[in-house]
Design an enzyme around this catalytic site. Sequence first.
Site, PDB file in Angstrom:
ATOM      1  N   ASN A 283       9.694 -52.495  14.476  1.00 37.96           N
ATOM      2  CA  ASN A 283       8.997 -53.763  14.266  1.00 37.96           C
ATOM      3  C   ASN A 283       7.903 -53.851  15.315  1.00 37.96           C
ATOM      4  OD1 ASN A 283       8.240 -56.499  14.179  1.00 37.96           O
ATOM      5  ND2 ASN A 283       9.969 -57.100  15.464  1.00 37.96           N
ATOM      6  N   GLY A 284       6.655 -54.003  14.878  1.00 32.10           N
ATOM      7  CA  GLY A 284       5.558 -54.117  15.843  1.00 32.10           C
ATOM      8  C   GLY A 284       4.363 -53.310  15.366  1.00 32.10           C
TER       9      GLY A 284
ATOM     10  N   CYS B 281       8.565 -58.133  10.543  1.00 26.62           N
ATOM     11  CA  CYS B 281       9.593 -57.123  10.304  1.00 26.62           C
ATOM     12  C   CYS B 281      10.857 -57.496  11.072  1.00 26.62           C
ATOM     13  CB  CYS B 281       9.203 -55.705  10.715  1.00 26.62           C
ATOM     14  SG  CYS B 281       7.689 -55.125   9.970  1.00 26.62           S
TER      15      CYS B 281
ATOM     16  N   TRP C   2       7.148 -56.375   6.899  1.00 19.82           N
ATOM     17  CA  TRP C   2       5.917 -57.115   6.601  1.00 19.82           C
ATOM     18  C   TRP C   2       4.792 -56.132   6.920  1.00 19.82           C
ATOM     19  CZ3 TRP C   2       1.392 -58.832   8.962  1.00 19.82           C
ATOM     20  CH2 TRP C   2       0.700 -59.851   8.282  1.00 19.82           C
TER      21      TRP C   2
ATOM     22  N   GLU D  77      -2.360 -80.378   7.871  1.00 21.24           N
ATOM     23  CA  GLU D  77      -1.014 -79.834   7.692  1.00 21.24           C
ATOM     24  C   GLU D  77      -0.576 -79.911   6.220  1.00 21.24           C
ATOM     25  OE1 GLU D  77       0.850 -77.987   9.157  1.00 21.24           O
ATOM     26  OE2 GLU D  77       2.850 -78.322   8.335  1.00 21.24           O
TER      27      GLU D  77
ATOM     28  N   GLU E 254       0.179 -72.643   1.207  1.00 23.91           N
ATOM     29  CA  GLU E 254       1.029 -71.499   1.526  1.00 23.91           C
ATOM     30  C   GLU E 254       2.190 -71.337   0.557  1.00 23.91           C
ATOM     31  OE1 GLU E 254       2.968 -71.524   5.431  1.00 23.91           O
ATOM     32  OE2 GLU E 254       2.972 -73.691   5.372  1.00 23.91           O
TER      33      GLU E 254
ATOM     34  N   ARG F 281      11.391 -62.691   8.340  1.00 23.43           N
ATOM     35  CA  ARG F 281      10.426 -62.000   9.189  1.00 23.43           C
ATOM     36  C   ARG F 281       9.492 -61.075   8.394  1.00 23.43           C
ATOM     37  NH1 ARG F 281      11.750 -62.202  14.504  1.00 23.43           N
ATOM     38  NH2 ARG F 281      10.474 -60.383  14.884  1.00 23.43           N
TER      39      ARG F 281
ATOM     40  N   HIS G 234     -20.805 -84.376   3.501  1.00 27.97           N
ATOM     41  CA  HIS G 234     -21.749 -83.450   4.123  1.00 27.97           C
ATOM     42  C   HIS G 234     -21.692 -82.057   3.482  1.00 27.97           C
ATOM     43  CE1 HIS G 234     -22.914 -86.405   7.048  1.00 27.97           C
ATOM     44  NE2 HIS G 234     -21.631 -86.656   7.279  1.00 27.97           N
TER      45      HIS G 234
ATOM     46  N   LYS H  46       0.512 -76.717   3.956  1.00 27.84           N
ATOM     47  CA  LYS H  46       1.809 -76.631   3.255  1.00 27.84           C
ATOM     48  C   LYS H  46       1.592 -76.307   1.791  1.00 27.84           C
ATOM     49  CE  LYS H  46       3.971 -76.233   5.663  1.00 27.84           C
ATOM     50  NZ  LYS H  46       3.854 -76.199   7.077  1.00 27.84           N
TER      51      LYS H  46
ATOM     52  N   LYS I 117       7.726 -65.402   8.701  1.00 26.76           N
ATOM     53  CA  LYS I 117       8.006 -66.560   9.550  1.00 26.76           C
ATOM     54  C   LYS I 117       7.510 -66.367  10.976  1.00 26.76           C
ATOM     55  CE  LYS I 117      10.131 -70.496  10.246  1.00 26.76           C
ATOM     56  NZ  LYS I 117       9.403 -71.649   9.707  1.00 26.76           N
TER      57      LYS I 117
HETATM   58  C1  F6R Z   1       3.105 -72.647   8.392  1.00 22.80           C
HETATM   59  C2  F6R Z   1       3.678 -71.937   9.526  1.00 22.80           C
HETATM   60  C3  F6R Z   1       2.750 -71.193  10.401  1.00 22.80           C
HETATM   61  C4  F6R Z   1       3.246 -71.231  11.852  1.00 22.80           C
HETATM   62  C5  F6R Z   1       2.385 -70.299  12.731  1.00 22.80           C
HETATM   63  C6  F6R Z   1       2.788 -70.378  14.178  1.00 22.80           C
HETATM   64  O1  F6R Z   1       4.086 -73.330   7.681  1.00 22.80           O
HETATM   65  O2  F6R Z   1       4.856 -71.930   9.730  1.00 22.80           O
HETATM   66  O3  F6R Z   1       1.454 -71.654  10.304  1.00 22.80           O
HETATM   67  O4  F6R Z   1       3.174 -72.539  12.324  1.00 22.80           O
HETATM   68  O5  F6R Z   1       2.514 -68.997  12.265  1.00 22.80           O
HETATM   69  O6  F6R Z   1       4.119 -70.034  14.344  1.00 22.80           O
HETATM   70  P1  F6R Z   1       4.930 -70.491  15.619  1.00 22.80           P
HETATM   71  O7  F6R Z   1       5.038 -71.963  15.594  1.00 22.80           O
HETATM   72  O8  F6R Z   1       6.261 -69.805  15.468  1.00 22.80           O
HETATM   73  O9  F6R Z   1       4.156 -70.009  16.812  1.00 22.80           O
END
Ligand code: F6R
Length: 600
Positions: free
Chosen positions: A99-100, A2, A73, A477, A484, A27, A500, A481, A595
């Site tokens: 927010n929270g 948020c 969010w 990773e 998501e 956010r 396995h 990517k 994010k």
């Molecule tokens: C995926 C992504 C998330 C963040 C995770 C941690 O693309 O961005 O998996 O890496 O939420 O976020 P930070 O790095 O801000 O602690």
Amino acid sequence: MCGIVGYIGTEDAKEILLRGLEKLEYRGYDSAGIALVNDEGVHVYKEKGRIATLRDVVDSSEEGSVGIGHTRWATHGPPSKVNAHPHRSVTERYTMVHNGVIENYEQLRREYLANVEMISDTDTEIVVQLIDRFAKEGSSTEEAFRKVLSLLKGSYAIALLDNNDAETIYVGKNKSPLLVGLSDGVNVVASDAMAMLHVTNEFVELMDKEIVVVTRDNATIKSLDGDVISRDSYIAELDASDIEKGTYPHYMLKEIDEQPYVIRNIISKYKTDDETIKLEEDIRQAMLDADRIYIIAAGTSYHAGLVGKQLIERIANKPVETHIASEFLYNMPLLSENPLFIFISQSGETADSRGVLVAVKELGYKTLTITNVPGSTLSREADHTLHTYAGPEIAVASTKAYTAQMAVLAILAVDTAKAAGITMNFDPLQELAIVANAMETLTDKKDVMEQIARDYLSVSRNCFFIGRAADYYVCLEGALKLKEISYIQAEGFAGGELKHGTIALIEDGTPVIGIATQEHVNLSIRGNMKEVVARGASPCMISMEGQEEEDDQLVIPHVHEYLTPLVSVIPLQLISYYAALHRDCDVDKPRNLAKSVTVE
Ligand code: F6R
């Protein structure tokens, strides 16, 4: 999660708030709202969906030079208009955004608000109703606000309007980020400085359990007991152009392309005039003193942490464990006698990581945060900070922050090794310069990656990434990517582990992307690829110069074996980007995500 904004000044607040919310959409983006104050009172507009949808419902003729806004969010209650913020108290005297997460909202409701009929499913509404109740019982708004905040358990950044006093915004925070921006006859409130750069670049940071009474000419910080606190403001070193897309169709593509510059920037920031590594002596000493390093992170940053473990162990000969932040406190390993905790976090706000930071600080252990946001909570609260200098990362899917984290970890590993007297012929600054060039070669080959996405991922419902050693970490990773942003079910696997169990999922045409950059496992990963091809898989091999074979789909430029993850991830980022694009997905704002993950 948020984002909140507030404005009190002389101009029409509506457009300023909406622009601010657009900058905070990273956010959370499932619903949004604003409240505007004018002579006729407080007017609330809110809607399910993005800020663009909110814009359509805001009455363009409604003016007001004071207001607050929110982009959500969802945590308590599904995304809907009724659960969207701002929320109003039953008398409509108070209007609030939050927010929270209020952990004790059920208890507060039972204790204080049993007779109040709630309109929404949110924890937020309890707060605004409670302020109303205390005000009715005789408290001033500020007293009621402080009293309620002292009752709250959990995290909050709050902005409150009082219908009886159009000249004040009350804000408060605990654990969730919040800044107050200052200008001449104008003050603003925001979860992130980026949101209000169009008004000011001068900000005051708030600490947990503080409130601010914000008027046009003043921003008075107080403790929850009402004591005035003085704090200097700072100038946010953010360039408004850093947060614009420019000619790019998506932030993610821009951020993928920025990676060579980010790596060059890191080299320049961590280089002395004598071309040696520049690092604070205290950090060097903390690394030397530690008998074991615990890396704590989430998601993509966790994947960078896995590479970091390898780098520090191989280069500096120091044992490292990398842990998922959300699991660490529930499944704590036996700790060594003198550990150093390294937190890796792009945002510096991730609640899961912060939970561990608070706990290990209480145990008296030393902490270091590696982050892209130096003033962030994790940075402020750790003993030391290393900055990743990647510039604002706006796309929800992390790209440049990940490669920047690994670059900084490589520099840290070499610095530690040198300080410990270990000799080596690996100069990270020189080798990173080669990495930057290799990244550029790959970002110039977007057509190849687009074709791979078209050939392998236009219709498939799943995809596997396989690799060994460091390539395995990159596979994790790459899979994250892809899932998501394109919603294709994707898994990263250690090449030898497939047989396995998971190999049962391979059928005719299942895409399997293999990574082969490591000489010592080249033959074995190619063997694993043959195993899946024998079961019908559609193979896509990405190898590094020197390890390539004739049929490989892509050969990436050669870089030092320690640094291959920084380069092999580039095609995976681009393939994910194009796969999402071909499927008409919202690349920068994928569903259900945000994010900055500030809830546990
Ligand atoms: C995926 C992504 C998330 C963040 C995770 C941690 O693309 O961005 O998996 O890496 O939420 O976020 P930070 O790095 O801000 O602690």
